[in-house]
Write a protein that holds these residues in place. Structure first.
Motif, mmCIF file in Angstrom:
data_model
loop_
_atom_site.group_PDB
_atom_site.id
_atom_site.type_symbol
_atom_site.label_atom_id
_atom_site.label_comp_id
_atom_site.label_asym_id
_atom_site.label_seq_id
_atom_site.Cartn_x
_atom_site.Cartn_y
_atom_site.Cartn_z
ATOM 1 N N TYR A 73 10.077 -0.495 5.484
ATOM 2 C CA TYR A 73 9.158 -1.366 6.216
ATOM 3 C C TYR A 73 8.788 -2.575 5.362
ATOM 4 C CZ TYR A 73 4.998 -2.963 8.669
ATOM 5 O OH TYR A 73 4.075 -3.727 9.321
ATOM 6 N N LYS A 74 8.558 -2.345 4.081
ATOM 7 C CA LYS A 74 8.233 -3.444 3.172
ATOM 8 C C LYS A 74 9.389 -4.440 3.087
ATOM 9 C CE LYS A 74 5.341 -0.549 0.254
ATOM 10 N NZ LYS A 74 5.216 0.079 -1.061
ATOM 11 N N ARG A 75 10.615 -3.922 3.001
ATOM 12 C CA ARG A 75 11.783 -4.796 2.951
ATOM 13 C C ARG A 75 11.896 -5.621 4.233
ATOM 14 N NH1 ARG A 75 14.472 -0.396 0.343
ATOM 15 N NH2 ARG A 75 15.111 0.344 2.389
ATOM 16 N N GLU A 76 11.644 -4.973 5.357
ATOM 17 C CA GLU A 76 11.725 -5.676 6.637
ATOM 18 C C GLU A 76 10.682 -6.794 6.718
ATOM 19 O OE1 GLU A 76 11.312 -4.730 11.406
ATOM 20 O OE2 GLU A 76 11.600 -3.078 10.003
ATOM 21 N N ILE A 77 9.489 -6.517 6.254
ATOM 22 C CA ILE A 77 8.432 -7.535 6.254
ATOM 23 C C ILE A 77 8.824 -8.698 5.354
ATOM 24 C CG2 ILE A 77 6.046 -8.010 5.582
ATOM 25 C CD1 ILE A 77 6.287 -6.450 8.171
ATOM 26 N N ARG A 78 9.305 -8.400 4.151
ATOM 27 C CA ARG A 78 9.726 -9.459 3.222
ATOM 28 C C ARG A 78 10.850 -10.301 3.828
ATOM 29 N NH1 ARG A 78 9.763 -5.289 -1.330
ATOM 30 N NH2 ARG A 78 7.635 -5.375 -2.085
ATOM 31 N N GLN A 79 11.801 -9.641 4.488
ATOM 32 C CA GLN A 79 12.923 -10.346 5.099
ATOM 33 C C GLN A 79 12.427 -11.247 6.232
ATOM 34 O OE1 GLN A 79 15.839 -7.792 6.842
ATOM 35 N NE2 GLN A 79 17.399 -9.383 6.903
ATOM 36 N N ASN A 80 11.506 -10.762 7.038
ATOM 37 C CA ASN A 80 10.966 -11.573 8.130
ATOM 38 C C ASN A 80 10.218 -12.788 7.600
ATOM 39 O OD1 ASN A 80 11.990 -9.878 10.079
ATOM 40 N ND2 ASN A 80 10.096 -8.726 10.344
ATOM 41 N N ILE A 81 9.467 -12.609 6.534
ATOM 42 C CA ILE A 81 8.742 -13.729 5.937
ATOM 43 C C ILE A 81 9.724 -14.746 5.376
ATOM 44 C CG2 ILE A 81 7.229 -14.393 4.032
ATOM 45 C CD1 ILE A 81 5.692 -11.771 4.526
ATOM 46 N N ALA A 82 10.753 -14.286 4.687
ATOM 47 C CA ALA A 82 11.750 -15.193 4.128
ATOM 48 C C ALA A 82 12.484 -15.943 5.234
ATOM 49 C CB ALA A 82 12.745 -14.419 3.269
ATOM 50 N N ARG A 95 0.848 -1.186 0.000
ATOM 51 C CA ARG A 95 0.000 0.000 0.000
ATOM 52 C C ARG A 95 0.885 1.237 0.000
ATOM 53 N NH1 ARG A 95 -5.217 -1.932 2.354
ATOM 54 N NH2 ARG A 95 -4.809 -4.067 2.912
ATOM 55 N N GLY A 96 0.345 2.322 -0.442
ATOM 56 C CA GLY A 96 1.108 3.555 -0.555
ATOM 57 C C GLY A 96 1.585 4.108 0.769
ATOM 58 N N ILE A 97 0.919 3.807 1.877
ATOM 59 C CA ILE A 97 1.307 4.402 3.155
ATOM 60 C C ILE A 97 2.489 3.685 3.802
ATOM 61 C CG2 ILE A 97 -1.002 5.305 3.630
ATOM 62 C CD1 ILE A 97 -1.466 2.930 5.483
ATOM 63 N N LEU A 98 2.823 2.487 3.321
ATOM 64 C CA LEU A 98 3.947 1.765 3.897
ATOM 65 C C LEU A 98 5.247 2.235 3.266
ATOM 66 C CD1 LEU A 98 2.511 -1.858 3.909
ATOM 67 C CD2 LEU A 98 2.588 -0.248 5.799
ATOM 68 N N THR A 99 6.256 2.420 4.091
ATOM 69 C CA THR A 99 7.545 2.840 3.560
ATOM 70 C C THR A 99 8.257 1.649 2.940
ATOM 71 O OG1 THR A 99 8.689 2.395 5.630
ATOM 72 C CG2 THR A 99 7.775 4.605 5.343
ATOM 73 N N SER A 100 9.165 1.929 2.043
ATOM 74 C CA SER A 100 9.869 0.848 1.377
ATOM 75 C C SER A 100 10.770 0.092 2.348
ATOM 76 C CB SER A 100 10.679 1.377 0.196
ATOM 77 O OG SER A 100 11.624 2.319 0.646
#
Length: 70
Positions: free
Chosen positions: A18-27, A11-16
């Protein structure tokens, strides 16, 4: 909205960052899960081999006893 490979919505309100951190946690969690599954399989395999070896040893011992008695 754009879906990513991790099935999370961007979503537009999430910072990039934060998105990277979420992807890293999922991985990281996927790797941990895969390693847990792998270790469970290896442990099960070792137990089966151990049980098979014990059965063979007992069988050979029983055959030796029978041959000695006869």
């Amino acid at each position: 909205m754009k879906t990513t490979y991790t099935n999370t919505l961007e979503r537009g309100i999430l910072t990039s960052s934060y998105k990277r951190e979420i992807r890293q946690n999922i991985a990281t969690s996927k790797r941990a899960t895969l390693s847990n599954i792998k270790s469970r399989i290896e442990n099960h395999h070792a137990k089966v081999q151990s049980q098979t070896g014990t059965i063979i040893q007992v069988s050979l011992f029983a055959i030796a006893i029978v041959l000695i008695v006869l």
